[in-house]
Design a protein around this motif. Sequence first.
Motif, PDB file in Angstrom:
ATOM      1  N   GLY A  40      -9.002  -6.907  -0.377  1.00 56.81           N
ATOM      2  CA  GLY A  40      -9.289  -5.987   0.711  1.00 56.81           C
ATOM      3  C   GLY A  40      -8.089  -5.805   1.617  1.00 56.81           C
ATOM      4  N   PRO A  41      -8.211  -4.952   2.628  1.00 55.95           N
ATOM      5  CA  PRO A  41      -7.104  -4.716   3.564  1.00 55.95           C
ATOM      6  C   PRO A  41      -6.665  -6.008   4.254  1.00 55.95           C
ATOM      7  CG  PRO A  41      -8.828  -3.070   3.839  1.00 55.95           C
ATOM      8  CD  PRO A  41      -9.389  -4.117   2.930  1.00 55.95           C
ATOM      9  N   GLY A  42      -5.358  -6.218   4.290  1.00 51.67           N
ATOM     10  CA  GLY A  42      -4.807  -7.338   5.029  1.00 51.67           C
ATOM     11  C   GLY A  42      -4.897  -8.682   4.353  1.00 51.67           C
ATOM     12  N   GLU A  43      -5.383  -8.750   3.120  1.00 48.98           N
ATOM     13  CA  GLU A  43      -5.503 -10.033   2.417  1.00 48.98           C
ATOM     14  C   GLU A  43      -4.888  -9.934   1.028  1.00 48.98           C
ATOM     15  OE1 GLU A  43      -9.232 -11.364   1.086  1.00 48.98           O
ATOM     16  OE2 GLU A  43      -9.870  -9.434   0.284  1.00 48.98           O
ATOM     17  N   GLY A  44      -4.596 -11.092   0.460  1.00 47.35           N
ATOM     18  CA  GLY A  44      -4.120 -11.150  -0.912  1.00 47.35           C
ATOM     19  C   GLY A  44      -2.893 -10.305  -1.159  1.00 47.35           C
ATOM     20  N   PHE A  45      -3.004  -9.365  -2.083  1.00 47.76           N
ATOM     21  CA  PHE A  45      -1.892  -8.468  -2.386  1.00 47.76           C
ATOM     22  C   PHE A  45      -1.590  -7.522  -1.226  1.00 47.76           C
ATOM     23  CE2 PHE A  45      -3.516  -9.176  -6.834  1.00 47.76           C
ATOM     24  CZ  PHE A  45      -2.409  -9.867  -7.279  1.00 47.76           C
ATOM     25  N   ASN A  46      -2.506  -7.423  -0.289  1.00 47.59           N
ATOM     26  CA  ASN A  46      -2.349  -6.503   0.845  1.00 47.59           C
ATOM     27  C   ASN A  46      -2.009  -7.227   2.141  1.00 47.59           C
ATOM     28  OD1 ASN A  46      -3.277  -4.419  -0.955  1.00 47.59           O
ATOM     29  ND2 ASN A  46      -5.358  -5.120  -0.578  1.00 47.59           N
ATOM     30  N   ASP A  47      -1.632  -8.507   2.050  1.00 47.18           N
ATOM     31  CA  ASP A  47      -1.293  -9.299   3.222  1.00 47.18           C
ATOM     32  C   ASP A  47       0.061  -8.840   3.757  1.00 47.18           C
ATOM     33  OD1 ASP A  47      -0.405 -11.387   4.974  1.00 47.18           O
ATOM     34  OD2 ASP A  47      -1.768 -12.788   3.993  1.00 47.18           O
ATOM     35  N   ASN A  48       0.108  -8.408   5.011  1.00 43.98           N
ATOM     36  CA  ASN A  48       1.326  -7.855   5.604  1.00 43.98           C
ATOM     37  C   ASN A  48       2.176  -8.880   6.339  1.00 43.98           C
ATOM     38  OD1 ASN A  48       0.921  -5.129   4.777  1.00 43.98           O
ATOM     39  ND2 ASN A  48      -0.632  -4.911   6.380  1.00 43.98           N
ATOM     40  N   THR A  49       1.905 -10.171   6.150  1.00 39.39           N
ATOM     41  CA  THR A  49       2.722 -11.214   6.780  1.00 39.39           C
ATOM     42  C   THR A  49       4.176 -11.068   6.347  1.00 39.39           C
ATOM     43  OG1 THR A  49       0.835 -12.739   6.771  1.00 39.39           O
ATOM     44  CG2 THR A  49       3.045 -13.687   7.040  1.00 39.39           C
ATOM     45  N   PRO A  50       5.132 -10.938   7.289  1.00 38.52           N
ATOM     46  CA  PRO A  50       6.549 -10.793   6.905  1.00 38.52           C
ATOM     47  C   PRO A  50       7.075 -12.056   6.218  1.00 38.52           C
ATOM     48  CG  PRO A  50       6.200 -10.128   9.189  1.00 38.52           C
ATOM     49  CD  PRO A  50       4.949 -10.843   8.752  1.00 38.52           C
ATOM     50  N   VAL A  51       7.855 -11.866   5.160  1.00 33.09           N
ATOM     51  CA  VAL A  51       8.486 -12.987   4.460  1.00 33.09           C
ATOM     52  C   VAL A  51       9.911 -12.592   4.106  1.00 33.09           C
ATOM     53  CG1 VAL A  51       6.340 -13.917   3.508  1.00 33.09           C
ATOM     54  CG2 VAL A  51       7.626 -12.193   2.212  1.00 33.09           C
ATOM     55  N   THR A  52      10.717 -13.584   3.756  1.00 34.40           N
ATOM     56  CA  THR A  52      12.101 -13.365   3.355  1.00 34.40           C
ATOM     57  C   THR A  52      12.186 -13.305   1.831  1.00 34.40           C
ATOM     58  OG1 THR A  52      12.873 -14.587   5.296  1.00 34.40           O
ATOM     59  CG2 THR A  52      14.445 -14.286   3.476  1.00 34.40           C
ATOM     60  N   PRO A  53      12.925 -12.336   1.269  1.00 30.27           N
ATOM     61  CA  PRO A  53      13.097 -12.299  -0.192  1.00 30.27           C
ATOM     62  C   PRO A  53      13.560 -13.657  -0.719  1.00 30.27           C
ATOM     63  CG  PRO A  53      13.937 -10.286   0.773  1.00 30.27           C
ATOM     64  CD  PRO A  53      13.597 -11.197   1.927  1.00 30.27           C
ATOM     65  N   VAL A  54      13.075 -14.019  -1.919  1.00 32.60           N
ATOM     66  CA  VAL A  54      13.376 -15.341  -2.456  1.00 32.60           C
ATOM     67  C   VAL A  54      13.458 -15.289  -3.976  1.00 32.60           C
ATOM     68  CG1 VAL A  54      10.912 -15.938  -2.477  1.00 32.60           C
ATOM     69  CG2 VAL A  54      12.616 -17.771  -2.513  1.00 32.60           C
ATOM     70  N   GLY A  55      14.473 -15.920  -4.537  1.00 34.39           N
ATOM     71  CA  GLY A  55      14.570 -16.119  -5.984  1.00 34.39           C
ATOM     72  C   GLY A  55      14.430 -14.864  -6.811  1.00 34.39           C
ATOM     73  N   GLY A  56      15.015 -13.749  -6.357  1.00 34.90           N
ATOM     74  CA  GLY A  56      14.934 -12.491  -7.094  1.00 34.90           C
ATOM     75  C   GLY A  56      13.731 -11.642  -6.742  1.00 34.90           C
ATOM     76  N   ASN A  57      12.799 -12.179  -5.984  1.00 31.77           N
ATOM     77  CA  ASN A  57      11.632 -11.424  -5.531  1.00 31.77           C
ATOM     78  C   ASN A  57      11.979 -10.802  -4.183  1.00 31.77           C
ATOM     79  OD1 ASN A  57       9.137 -10.473  -4.623  1.00 31.77           O
ATOM     80  ND2 ASN A  57       8.000 -12.218  -5.440  1.00 31.77           N
ATOM     81  N   ASN A  58      12.171  -9.485  -4.158  1.00 32.63           N
ATOM     82  CA  ASN A  58      12.683  -8.804  -2.981  1.00 32.63           C
ATOM     83  C   ASN A  58      11.601  -8.266  -2.052  1.00 32.63           C
ATOM     84  OD1 ASN A  58      15.415  -9.193  -3.682  1.00 32.63           O
ATOM     85  ND2 ASN A  58      15.299  -7.499  -5.141  1.00 32.63           N
ATOM     86  N   GLY A  59      10.342  -8.630  -2.274  1.00 25.56           N
ATOM     87  CA  GLY A  59       9.288  -8.200  -1.375  1.00 25.56           C
ATOM     88  C   GLY A  59       9.520  -8.717   0.030  1.00 25.56           C
ATOM     89  N   THR A  60       9.144  -7.932   1.034  1.00 25.80           N
ATOM     90  CA  THR A  60       9.341  -8.338   2.430  1.00 25.80           C
ATOM     91  C   THR A  60       8.034  -8.677   3.131  1.00 25.80           C
ATOM     92  OG1 THR A  60       9.330  -6.011   3.094  1.00 25.80           O
ATOM     93  CG2 THR A  60      11.484  -7.031   2.655  1.00 25.80           C
ATOM     94  N   THR A  61       6.916  -8.563   2.421  1.00 22.14           N
ATOM     95  CA  THR A  61       5.627  -9.054   2.926  1.00 22.14           C
ATOM     96  C   THR A  61       5.050 -10.019   1.902  1.00 22.14           C
ATOM     97  OG1 THR A  61       4.256  -7.321   1.909  1.00 22.14           O
ATOM     98  CG2 THR A  61       5.206  -6.859   4.099  1.00 22.14           C
ATOM     99  N   LEU A  62       4.174 -10.891   2.360  1.00 22.01           N
ATOM    100  CA  LEU A  62       3.561 -11.867   1.459  1.00 22.01           C
ATOM    101  C   LEU A  62       2.794 -11.156   0.350  1.00 22.01           C
ATOM    102  CD1 LEU A  62       2.882 -14.795   0.772  1.00 22.01           C
ATOM    103  CD2 LEU A  62       1.006 -14.688   2.434  1.00 22.01           C
ATOM    104  N   GLY A  63       2.052 -10.112   0.691  1.00 23.78           N
ATOM    105  CA  GLY A  63       1.294  -9.385  -0.313  1.00 23.78           C
ATOM    106  C   GLY A  63       2.179  -8.740  -1.358  1.00 23.78           C
ATOM    107  N   GLN A  64       3.297  -8.145  -0.923  1.00 25.23           N
ATOM    108  CA  GLN A  64       4.188  -7.495  -1.885  1.00 25.23           C
ATOM    109  C   GLN A  64       4.835  -8.512  -2.804  1.00 25.23           C
ATOM    110  OE1 GLN A  64       4.633  -4.034  -2.279  1.00 25.23           O
ATOM    111  NE2 GLN A  64       5.487  -4.839  -4.187  1.00 25.23           N
ATOM    112  N   GLN A  65       5.213  -9.670  -2.269  1.00 31.09           N
ATOM    113  CA  GLN A  65       5.792 -10.702  -3.133  1.00 31.09           C
ATOM    114  C   GLN A  65       4.774 -11.204  -4.153  1.00 31.09           C
ATOM    115  OE1 GLN A  65       7.874 -13.909  -1.202  1.00 31.09           O
ATOM    116  NE2 GLN A  65       9.564 -12.587  -0.568  1.00 31.09           N
ATOM    117  N   ARG A  66       3.530 -11.331  -3.734  1.00 26.35           N
ATOM    118  CA  ARG A  66       2.492 -11.744  -4.687  1.00 26.35           C
ATOM    119  C   ARG A  66       2.340 -10.705  -5.795  1.00 26.35           C
ATOM    120  NH1 ARG A  66      -1.939 -13.472  -0.036  1.00 26.35           N
ATOM    121  NH2 ARG A  66      -1.422 -15.705   0.071  1.00 26.35           N
ATOM    122  N   LEU A  67       2.330  -9.438  -5.427  1.00 28.09           N
ATOM    123  CA  LEU A  67       2.218  -8.385  -6.428  1.00 28.09           C
ATOM    124  C   LEU A  67       3.437  -8.373  -7.338  1.00 28.09           C
ATOM    125  CD1 LEU A  67       0.727  -5.976  -7.602  1.00 28.09           C
ATOM    126  CD2 LEU A  67       1.814  -4.539  -5.855  1.00 28.09           C
TER     127      LEU A  67
END
Length: 393
Positions: A40-67
């Motif tokens: 759902g909105p704001g959870e899991g793959f849709n979690d908008n918590t800011p994160v730093t790119p890591v180990g080749g995963n360039n997502g900038t939110t927790l949800g995007q990195q999970r996806l």
Amino acid sequence: MKRHLFVTGLIVRLLPVLIVCLVAAPPVPAASFVINNLDGPGEGFNDNTPVTPVGGNNGTTLGQQRLNIFQKAAEIWGAAIESAVPIIIQAQFDPLTCNTVSAVLGAAGTINIVRDFTGAPESNTWYHSALANALAGVDIIPGTDDIVATFNSSIDYNNNCLSGTSWYLGYDHNNGNDIDLLVVLLHELAHGLGFSGFTNLSNGRFVNNIQDIYSHFTLDNSNGLHWNEMSNTQRRVSATKTGNVVWDGSAVTDATGYLTGGTDPAGRARLYAPNPVESGSSISHFDTVANPNLLMEPFINSNLGSDLDLTDEQLIDVGWTPATVDTDGDGLPDSVETNTGTYNGPSDTGTDPNVPDTDGDGLDDGAEVNTHATNPMLRDSDGDGFGDGVEQG
């Protein structure tokens, strides 16, 4: 890591939902995957918590990195097996059982099982739906998904769940004390693709009293019988015969030579058969005595990476066709471009799978091997002073 399996009939399914996110994957003949985002909105793959790119995963939110890491796992499996039918994964992150010292990491399994479809290698035998679709060449149950996968969202940034430990969302396996999600994903997706049986281990019964393809290769060395040859009682007893239950598939057995533990005298890989039975773990994993550790052991190990070790061979045994991948497009599959620096002929070229013209003579490696019979590791195969590209040009 625990596996959940949903099976109750000829075609067994969970309620389908709309597909909301496509996964980029290699083109056919490699398999393509679709992620069906159930969060759902704001959870899991849709979690908008800011994160730093890591180990080749360039997502900038927790949800995007999970996806992104789901996409990476799908890409790795897509490059290993062939399917003309996209494989759809229902995926979500939810809070699962967890405390400061232990946790359920996640679970995955096939949603549907099918039998007696066009192209089925064995009659009256259950197959995982993704495998059945690949064998049939068509989507047998249109509009439904193939694999369900749920992973523990509580592990991230929560000292009440595995205190001091989070999911590692990089691709490089540099996870330190954190849990390498990519390894967990590769493991769990394998269950949904075919690394699991459907036997009720508490009573030895098959679903609707019909054998499954996994049982064809589950062998009890103590009586010389495969599970599809046994009675319910024999299967129930066999499930606890530690050290005696092995995988009797030729692809796996042919590949076990590097193991120094975890096989029987014939080189067959041992399956996990503790006494008493461990629900979700027994039989549908390789044994923990394997050395080096294998991806499909029931507990995660710290020294695993993106290598599928014996897992893709097991899927070949149950019916999957290995993908023919040609990364550099030179007409030679990566499987024969071993980059060893030695040319041993068409079955082991020694060429670089990332460079179409390894020796730089103006001819692609595939043209040298398949058309001109020149050495793709030498610019001047016959030593006459003229490069192969000049002579064949």
